[in-house]
Scaffold this active site. Structure first.
Site, PDB file in Angstrom:
ATOM      1  N   GLU A  77       9.729   1.254  10.687  1.00 43.84           N
ATOM      2  CA  GLU A  77      10.739   2.301  10.452  1.00 43.84           C
ATOM      3  C   GLU A  77      10.008   3.625  10.618  1.00 43.84           C
ATOM      4  O   GLU A  77       9.183   3.986   9.780  1.00 43.84           O
ATOM      5  CB  GLU A  77      11.305   2.202   9.033  1.00 43.84           C
ATOM      6  CG  GLU A  77      11.956   0.881   8.694  1.00 43.84           C
ATOM      7  CD  GLU A  77      13.276   0.670   9.406  1.00 43.84           C
ATOM      8  OE1 GLU A  77      13.737   1.576  10.122  1.00 43.84           O
ATOM      9  OE2 GLU A  77      13.826  -0.423   9.244  1.00 43.84           O
ATOM     10  N   GLU A 135       9.182  16.184  15.195  1.00 44.45           N
ATOM     11  CA  GLU A 135       9.637  16.018  13.825  1.00 44.45           C
ATOM     12  C   GLU A 135       8.938  17.059  12.931  1.00 44.45           C
ATOM     13  O   GLU A 135       7.725  17.016  12.770  1.00 44.45           O
ATOM     14  CB  GLU A 135       9.294  14.601  13.349  1.00 44.45           C
ATOM     15  CG  GLU A 135       9.974  14.230  12.065  1.00 44.45           C
ATOM     16  CD  GLU A 135       9.663  12.794  11.638  1.00 44.45           C
ATOM     17  OE1 GLU A 135       8.538  12.338  11.853  1.00 44.45           O
ATOM     18  OE2 GLU A 135      10.573  12.153  11.081  1.00 44.45           O
ATOM     19  N   THR A 176       5.648   7.882  13.675  1.00 48.26           N
ATOM     20  CA  THR A 176       5.654   7.089  14.908  1.00 48.26           C
ATOM     21  C   THR A 176       4.230   6.812  15.395  1.00 48.26           C
ATOM     22  O   THR A 176       3.912   5.688  15.790  1.00 48.26           O
ATOM     23  CB  THR A 176       6.493   7.810  15.976  1.00 48.26           C
ATOM     24  OG1 THR A 176       7.859   7.808  15.529  1.00 48.26           O
ATOM     25  CG2 THR A 176       6.399   7.129  17.327  1.00 48.26           C
ATOM     26  N   GLY A 236       6.741   5.002   8.277  1.00 46.33           N
ATOM     27  CA  GLY A 236       5.876   6.178   8.379  1.00 46.33           C
ATOM     28  C   GLY A 236       6.055   6.833   9.737  1.00 46.33           C
ATOM     29  O   GLY A 236       7.071   6.635  10.417  1.00 46.33           O
ATOM     30  N   GLY A 292       2.728   4.160  13.324  1.00 43.56           N
ATOM     31  CA  GLY A 292       3.391   2.882  13.623  1.00 43.56           C
ATOM     32  C   GLY A 292       2.835   2.251  14.889  1.00 43.56           C
ATOM     33  O   GLY A 292       2.591   1.037  14.959  1.00 43.56           O
ATOM     34  N   LYS A 334       0.856  -1.204   0.000  1.00 40.17           N
ATOM     35  CA  LYS A 334       0.000   0.000   0.000  1.00 40.17           C
ATOM     36  C   LYS A 334       0.879   1.236   0.000  1.00 40.17           C
ATOM     37  O   LYS A 334       1.525   1.560   0.986  1.00 40.17           O
ATOM     38  CB  LYS A 334      -0.907   0.041   1.229  1.00 40.17           C
ATOM     39  CG  LYS A 334      -1.966   1.130   1.068  1.00 40.17           C
ATOM     40  CD  LYS A 334      -2.534   1.644   2.366  1.00 40.17           C
ATOM     41  CE  LYS A 334      -1.926   2.903   2.876  1.00 40.17           C
ATOM     42  NZ  LYS A 334      -1.980   4.085   2.001  1.00 40.17           N
ATOM     43  N   CYS A 387      13.274  10.841   7.061  1.00 39.82           N
ATOM     44  CA  CYS A 387      13.277  10.349   8.443  1.00 39.82           C
ATOM     45  C   CYS A 387      14.649  10.520   9.069  1.00 39.82           C
ATOM     46  O   CYS A 387      14.775  10.765  10.248  1.00 39.82           O
ATOM     47  CB  CYS A 387      12.875   8.880   8.457  1.00 39.82           C
ATOM     48  SG  CYS A 387      13.891   7.893   7.369  1.00 39.82           S
TER      49      CYS A 387
HETATM   50  P1  NDP Z   1       2.179   8.266   7.754  1.00 36.06           P
HETATM   51  O1  NDP Z   1       2.445   7.496   8.981  1.00 36.06           O
HETATM   52  O2  NDP Z   1       1.150   9.307   7.789  1.00 36.06           O
HETATM   53  O3  NDP Z   1       1.773   7.318   6.543  1.00 36.06           O
HETATM   54  C1  NDP Z   1       2.577   6.242   6.170  1.00 36.06           C
HETATM   55  C2  NDP Z   1       1.704   5.190   5.527  1.00 36.06           C
HETATM   56  O4  NDP Z   1       0.791   4.678   6.492  1.00 36.06           O
HETATM   57  C3  NDP Z   1       0.853   5.734   4.387  1.00 36.06           C
HETATM   58  O5  NDP Z   1       0.752   4.745   3.391  1.00 36.06           O
HETATM   59  C4  NDP Z   1      -0.481   5.969   5.073  1.00 36.06           C
HETATM   60  O6  NDP Z   1      -1.572   5.985   4.187  1.00 36.06           O
HETATM   61  C5  NDP Z   1      -0.523   4.779   6.003  1.00 36.06           C
HETATM   62  N1  NDP Z   1      -1.441   4.921   7.116  1.00 36.06           N
HETATM   63  C6  NDP Z   1      -1.927   6.063   7.661  1.00 36.06           C
HETATM   64  N2  NDP Z   1      -2.769   5.769   8.685  1.00 36.06           N
HETATM   65  C7  NDP Z   1      -2.813   4.421   8.780  1.00 36.06           C
HETATM   66  C8  NDP Z   1      -3.491   3.517   9.635  1.00 36.06           C
HETATM   67  N3  NDP Z   1      -4.314   3.941  10.604  1.00 36.06           N
HETATM   68  N4  NDP Z   1      -3.295   2.194   9.467  1.00 36.06           N
HETATM   69  C9  NDP Z   1      -2.464   1.742   8.504  1.00 36.06           C
HETATM   70  N5  NDP Z   1      -1.807   2.549   7.640  1.00 36.06           N
HETATM   71  C10 NDP Z   1      -1.975   3.883   7.788  1.00 36.06           C
HETATM   72  O7  NDP Z   1       3.603   8.841   7.316  1.00 36.06           O
HETATM   73  P2  NDP Z   1       3.900   9.793   6.099  1.00 36.06           P
HETATM   74  O8  NDP Z   1       3.407   9.200   4.832  1.00 36.06           O
HETATM   75  O9  NDP Z   1       3.453  11.137   6.506  1.00 36.06           O
HETATM   76  O10 NDP Z   1       5.495   9.710   6.021  1.00 36.06           O
HETATM   77  C11 NDP Z   1       6.309  10.495   6.796  1.00 36.06           C
HETATM   78  C12 NDP Z   1       6.799   9.737   8.012  1.00 36.06           C
HETATM   79  O11 NDP Z   1       7.536   8.580   7.630  1.00 36.06           O
HETATM   80  C13 NDP Z   1       7.762  10.561   8.835  1.00 36.06           C
HETATM   81  O12 NDP Z   1       7.459  10.458  10.191  1.00 36.06           O
HETATM   82  C14 NDP Z   1       9.112   9.911   8.573  1.00 36.06           C
HETATM   83  O13 NDP Z   1      10.047  10.121   9.558  1.00 36.06           O
HETATM   84  C15 NDP Z   1       8.739   8.491   8.384  1.00 36.06           C
HETATM   85  N6  NDP Z   1       9.765   7.786   7.644  1.00 36.06           N
HETATM   86  C16 NDP Z   1      10.582   6.901   8.307  1.00 36.06           C
HETATM   87  C17 NDP Z   1      11.610   6.259   7.660  1.00 36.06           C
HETATM   88  C18 NDP Z   1      12.478   5.289   8.377  1.00 36.06           C
HETATM   89  O14 NDP Z   1      13.085   4.465   7.733  1.00 36.06           O
HETATM   90  N7  NDP Z   1      12.551   5.322   9.696  1.00 36.06           N
HETATM   91  C19 NDP Z   1      11.872   6.481   6.239  1.00 36.06           C
HETATM   92  C20 NDP Z   1      10.960   7.393   5.623  1.00 36.06           C
HETATM   93  C21 NDP Z   1       9.944   8.015   6.331  1.00 36.06           C
HETATM   94  P3  NDP Z   1      -2.152   7.386   3.660  1.00 36.06           P
HETATM   95  O15 NDP Z   1      -1.086   7.987   2.839  1.00 36.06           O
HETATM   96  O16 NDP Z   1      -3.335   6.992   2.878  1.00 36.06           O
HETATM   97  O17 NDP Z   1      -2.489   8.210   4.870  1.00 36.06           O
END
Ligand code: NDP
Length: 496
Positions: A253, A390, A233, A231, A236, A178, A287
């Site tokens: 992550e 962040e 925290t 995504g 997650g 996804k 991130c």
């Molecule tokens: P989000 O957590 O908002 O979204 C990440 C993914 O999770 C998207 O596909 C999103 O879908 C989905 N999602 C959102 N809500 C839910 C839920 N309730 N259940 C399951 N899936 C869900 O993160 P962002 O897309 O805003 O990305 C930025 C974040 O990612 C930052 O915090 C960054 O630090 C982190 N990141 C971490 C990395 C690492 O390796 N540690 C690397 C890159 C980024 P939708 O888009 O439809 O909301």
């Protein structure tokens, strides 16, 4: 402007591109231009059910019958197809993310290397053997975990997909992927290329759709064995809770608030150049961004003025232009959030040394509300909100420290623990700090910490699990023990 409608924009389920069961669609944006990029099928729970069913079927069917050597060849073939289409993928990604195209191209090459790395491991998933006692021999099998639900963010869409798809497929798993709703395009193209590479139908399914519905459905689905998530925290944590209902394996992550520590004995020019990359790459939407620069008192003034001058000189503009160093943010809404953090940093006593709310001199056809210039806020205390939360934008803080002990204390005084960089002319100090800083990766005199083959992942609220390295295979395999009785006599433990 090239037409993007040639790229796949439907769900990929069981080897076929198809509309969502409910017929729903949504729009993918070109944020830098404030324009629509493509109409994309929007999955719902019914589509997740179909994708999981296809992945389960492939898991014990076509994919289970594919020998590791063949899996390896297919992954290498996929890497080759991606490599050949680097420019096209980079352009698609750049237009959907707003990130400088040359950066997207570099990330496509990382995806290629990642696939090649894990292609090489498919034939080396060895177990262990052991003689327990003279009449018991045991060996272990490393089996795929099963159906992997991969949920990825918008900041590195293609590369993040590859980081999960490559080890999962190498180990014999199947996937339901996804992408983030903001960036569905490159994941769908990855799915198409996987089919072209000969990877059987159902092995990689791609279901763009809202996290609250599609992501939750994956995280709670009884047919999904593991969730691999990148995504925020908070998301997650929610996914780990949802996955607990069926005791799925989970790897996370998550976010970061990583320190960049500059000692007075460092090569200050090198520290300035490396630190610019460490925060402004991907417009700070990374991130691993080193978003807190901690500078030793005696070097603070020199570093702050040199860094701010260089930040002001970075070219902000059209993501497709070769000279652009900082593109747009992912959306106006996100840019507003970042601007809000700049206000918070200044209210908390910070001094604006570069950047701010507005970008000057953007080219025609670009949406100024989606851009934030490289911003430097000096003199902020580490407990200020802007140093603890962040921001995920091109905003960095500068904070002073007196000595090594204070540097370590400030570096560790956040809830995250993803990355860190130490700039010092004292080699021993670099290694000493590497052991004391709470982070999954520490760079000494380098901003680069992510390479295929090097474990990448976090401590504390930055998550758990390591990607990009041999350790990643542990996330995608289960160990099964097989025991063999070698004694010629019957086993009679009850002595009857
Ligand atoms: P989000 O957590 O908002 O979204 C990440 C993914 O999770 C998207 O596909 C999103 O879908 C989905 N999602 C959102 N809500 C839910 C839920 N309730 N259940 C399951 N899936 C869900 O993160 P962002 O897309 O805003 O990305 C930025 C974040 O990612 C930052 O915090 C960054 O630090 C982190 N990141 C971490 C990395 C690492 O390796 N540690 C690397 C890159 C980024 P939708 O888009 O439809 O909301």
């Amino acid at each position: 402007m090239p037409d993007m409608t040639d790229h796949p924009n439907q769900l990929l389920i069981n080897g076929e591109f198809r509309d969502a069961a409910a017929g729903a669609t949504f729009t993918a944006q070109d944020p830098a231009r404030g324009a629509e990029l493509a109409t994309v099928a929007r999955a719902g729970t019914e589509d997740v059910d179909a994708a999981v069913a296809a992945a389960r079927e492939a898991l014990t069917g076509a994919w289970a019958k594919t020998a590791p050597a063949k899996r390896s060849r297919m992954l290498n073939r996929l890497a080759q197809l991606i490599d050949e289409r680097t420019d096209e993928i980079a352009e698609l990604e750049s237009r959907n993310v707003g990130k400088a195209k040359w950066q997207c191209a570099a990330e496509v090459k990382v995806a290629v290397s990642t696939l090649e790395l894990f292609a090489g491991t498919a034939q080396h998933l060895y177990g262990r053997s052991h003689v327990v006692n003279p009449s018991v021999v045991t060996y272990t099998l490393r089996e795929p975990v099963g159906v992997v639900g991969a949920i990825i963010p918008w900041n590195y869409p293609f590369m993040m997909a590859a980081w999960k798809v490559a080890p999962a497929l190498a180990a014999g798993n199947t996937l339901v992927l996804k992408p983030a709703s903001a960036t569905p395009m490159s994941a769908l193209l990855l799915g198409q290329l996987a089919l072209e590479a000969g990877i059987p139908a159902g092995v990689l399914n791609v279901v763009p759709g809202p996290g609250g519905e599609v992501g939750e459905a994956i995280a709670t689905h009884p047919g999904v064995d593991k969730v691999a998530f990148t995504g925020e925290t908070g998301t997650g944590r929610r996914i780990a809770e949802a996955a607990a209902s069926t005791l799925k394996r989970v790897s996370l992550e998550l976010g970061g608030k990583s320190p960049n520590i500059v000692f007075g004995d460092a090569d200050i020019e090198a520290a300035v150049l490396g630190s610019l990359w460490a925060i402004y790459y991907a417009a700070g939407q990374s991130c691993e961004a080193r978003s807190r620069i901690l500078v030793e008192d005696d070097a603070y003034d020199d570093f702050a003025s040199a860094f701010a001058e260089r930040a002001k000189g970075l070219s902000v503009g059209d993501p497709l232009a070769a000279e652009t160093k900082v593109g747009s943010l992912i959306s106006r809404a996100h840019a507003d959030k970042v601007r809000g953090f700049i206000d918070i940093g200044l209210e908390d006593g910070g001094e604006l040394l570069a950047g701010g709310r507005e970008v000057d001199g953007l080219g025609d056809g670009l949406d100024p509300d989606a851009f934030v210039p490289p911003t430097v806020i000096g003199g902020v205390a580490n407990d200020a909100r802007i140093c603890q939360e962040e921001v995920f934008g091109p905003v960095v803080t500068l904070t002073r420290f007196g000595d090594e002990a204070e540097a370590v204390k400030l570096a560790n005084d956040v809830r995250y623990g993803l990355a860190a960089t130490v700039w010092t002319g004292d080699g021993s100090r670099g290694h000493r700090l590497a052991q004391r800083i709470h982070a999954g990766a520490v760079g000494i005199n380098t901003p680069f910490i992510a390479f295929p083959g090097v474990p990448f992942g976090g401590l504390k609220e930055s998550g758990y699990g390591r990607e990009q390295a041999l350790e990643s295979l542990d996330l995608y395999t289960e160990t099964k023990a097989v025991l063999q009785n070698t004694s010629p006599k019957p086993i009679n433990p009850l002595g009857v």
